[in-house]
Motif scaffolding. Structure first.
Motif, short mmCIF file in Angstrom:
data_model
loop_
_atom_site.label_atom_id
_atom_site.label_comp_id
_atom_site.label_asym_id
_atom_site.label_seq_id
_atom_site.Cartn_x
_atom_site.Cartn_y
_atom_site.Cartn_z
N ASP A 1 0.82 -1.21 0.00
CA ASP A 1 0.00 0.00 0.00
C ASP A 1 0.86 1.26 0.00
OD1 ASP A 1 -2.32 -1.49 -0.02
OD2 ASP A 1 -2.59 -1.42 2.17
N VAL A 2 1.94 1.25 0.76
CA VAL A 2 2.83 2.41 0.80
C VAL A 2 3.56 2.58 -0.53
CG1 VAL A 2 4.83 3.45 1.95
CG2 VAL A 2 3.12 2.19 3.29
N VAL A 3 4.03 1.47 -1.09
CA VAL A 3 4.70 1.52 -2.39
C VAL A 3 3.75 2.10 -3.45
CG1 VAL A 3 5.79 0.16 -4.22
CG2 VAL A 3 6.23 -0.41 -1.82
N ALA B 1 4.12 5.46 -5.71
CA ALA B 1 3.96 5.34 -7.16
C ALA B 1 2.94 6.34 -7.70
CB ALA B 1 3.57 3.92 -7.53
N GLY B 2 1.86 6.52 -6.95
CA GLY B 2 0.83 7.46 -7.37
C GLY B 2 1.36 8.88 -7.50
N ALA C 1 3.94 0.45 -9.12
CA ALA C 1 4.57 0.02 -7.86
C ALA C 1 5.88 -0.70 -8.14
CB ALA C 1 3.61 -0.88 -7.10
N ALA C 2 5.93 -1.51 -9.19
CA ALA C 2 7.16 -2.22 -9.53
C ALA C 2 8.29 -1.24 -9.81
CB ALA C 2 6.93 -3.12 -10.74
N GLN C 3 7.98 -0.15 -10.50
CA GLN C 3 9.00 0.84 -10.81
C GLN C 3 9.54 1.51 -9.55
OE1 GLN C 3 7.15 3.38 -13.73
NE2 GLN C 3 6.97 1.71 -15.20
N ASP D 1 14.23 5.57 -15.07
CA ASP D 1 13.92 6.99 -15.20
C ASP D 1 13.11 7.54 -14.03
OD1 ASP D 1 15.20 7.30 -17.72
OD2 ASP D 1 13.50 6.31 -18.68
N VAL D 2 12.84 6.71 -13.02
CA VAL D 2 12.09 7.15 -11.84
C VAL D 2 13.08 7.66 -10.79
CG1 VAL D 2 10.54 6.46 -9.97
CG2 VAL D 2 10.20 5.55 -12.29
#
Length: 330
Positions: A247-249, A253-254, A260-262, A295-296
């Motif tokens: 949930d935190v990941v 991500a949002g 989330a994987a990124q 790129d994140v």
């Protein structure tokens, strides 16, 4: 794609491709794979600039190396091919360790044939053999370097003392071990040691065997023969507790407009430029999503939030069952 170095010389893409899901240890280990899609995934990885491909003799066994060999035929020069030895496969399905010098040489020659290449770029001992001194094993691996069959040496899931002894025998370019937001025990001793010794670190299962992607919302999402139904962290008593981290990941991500994987992969990349994760994939869609993680850019606030959500030892349940845990950090 961005690029990093393992050790002092071996340049690889900042994210490699773990080929295990295409042919693991047993059918459907991480869900069934379609061979045409697996080959298309390998093709797409090369198109995206991925140069680092990870396989092993035991995956299949043998079939994974054969598949990768088929995919890279005619374009070998651009790529860094890593494979692993270290098991006795003469009595399947019973698999024991064997890192004797004779098996080191046998495995190398057989892997070269299956991969269809003249030289293995990175040759790992897959698991430490408690019955063979690491000096003997690495000494035999060094002979392969002298013979031109191998370029660089690696270890997998080795303990600190073994790493030090191996490094004194021959330079070790990389250590591969499990590392992710839900498995951080490597940070206590092993990761700093690798940095001190200038050994590259290659996290496998960087997405928690798929858990950190947020795509698996219950055990019912897994096929009946999927290995993860026997994974302690996927068990009924631990699954819901571990979803709290996901949930935190997802929240992070949002904020970045990414998956989330990124976020999970970007977190690993932020742990040091000697860290090169190898997310596994058998489909182009998941491959493309994972590789975009380069790129994140996570902010300090993001990293702090993830740190609090995923402290060392904070995941519910051990990362392996008892038998497999007995083979790590030796």
């Amino acid at each position: 794609m961005k690029y990093r170095k393992l050790g002092t010389e071996l340049e690889v893409s900042a994210l490699g491709l773990g080929c295990m899901p295409m042919f693991g240890i047993g059918a459907g280990m991480y869900g069934k794979a379609d061979m045409a899609e697996s080959l298309a995934t390998l093709d797409r990885a090369i198109e995206l600039g991925v140069t680092f491909f990870d396989t092993a003799e035991v995956y299949g066994p043998y079939k994974n190396e054969e598949l990768l060999g088929q995919a890279i035929r005619g374009r070998r020069d651009r790529l860094v091919i890593a494979t692993k030895f270290g098991f006795d496969l003469t009595d399947l399905p019973n698999i024991g360790t064997d890192s004797s010098p004779a098996n080191v040489h046998r495995a190398c020659d057989a892997s070269l044939l299956r991969l269809g290449i003249d030289t293995i770029d990175l040759f790992y001992q897959h698991r430490v053999d408690p019955d063979v001194p690491i000096e003997e094993t690495v000494g035999a691996m060094a002979e392969l370097v002298q013979a031109g069959k191998v370029r660089y040496l690696g270890l997998s899931e080795a303990g600190a003392d073994t790493i030090r002894r191996a490094q004194k025998t021959h330079p070790i370019a990389a250590l591969q071990s499990e590392y992710s937001l839900w498995e951080r025990s490597i940070e206590e001793e092993i990761l700093p040691l690798c940095q001190d010794l200038n050994i590259g670190f290659v996290p496998y299962s960087p997405l928690g065997r798929g858990f950190l992607t947020g795509q698996i919302k219950s055990r019912n999402d897994l096929d009946a023969d999927d290995y993860r139904l026997r994974d302690p962290r996927y068990s009924e008593e631990n699954f819901d507790q571990n979803l709290k981290l996901v949930d935190v990941v997802k929240t992070v991500a949002g904020r970045h407009g990414c998956s989330a994987a990124q976020v999970a992969l970007a977190w690993l990349l932020a742990q040091g430029d000697f860290v090169v994760p190898i997310p596994g994939s058998k489909r182009r869609a998941t491959l493309e999503d994972s590789m975009a993680a380069v790129d994140v850019k996570l902010t300090d606030a993001d990293l702090d939030e993830l740190e609090q959500a995923a402290p060392i030892g904070g995941t519910s349940g051990p990362r392996y069952g008892e038998a497999m845990m007995s083979m790590v950090r030796l």
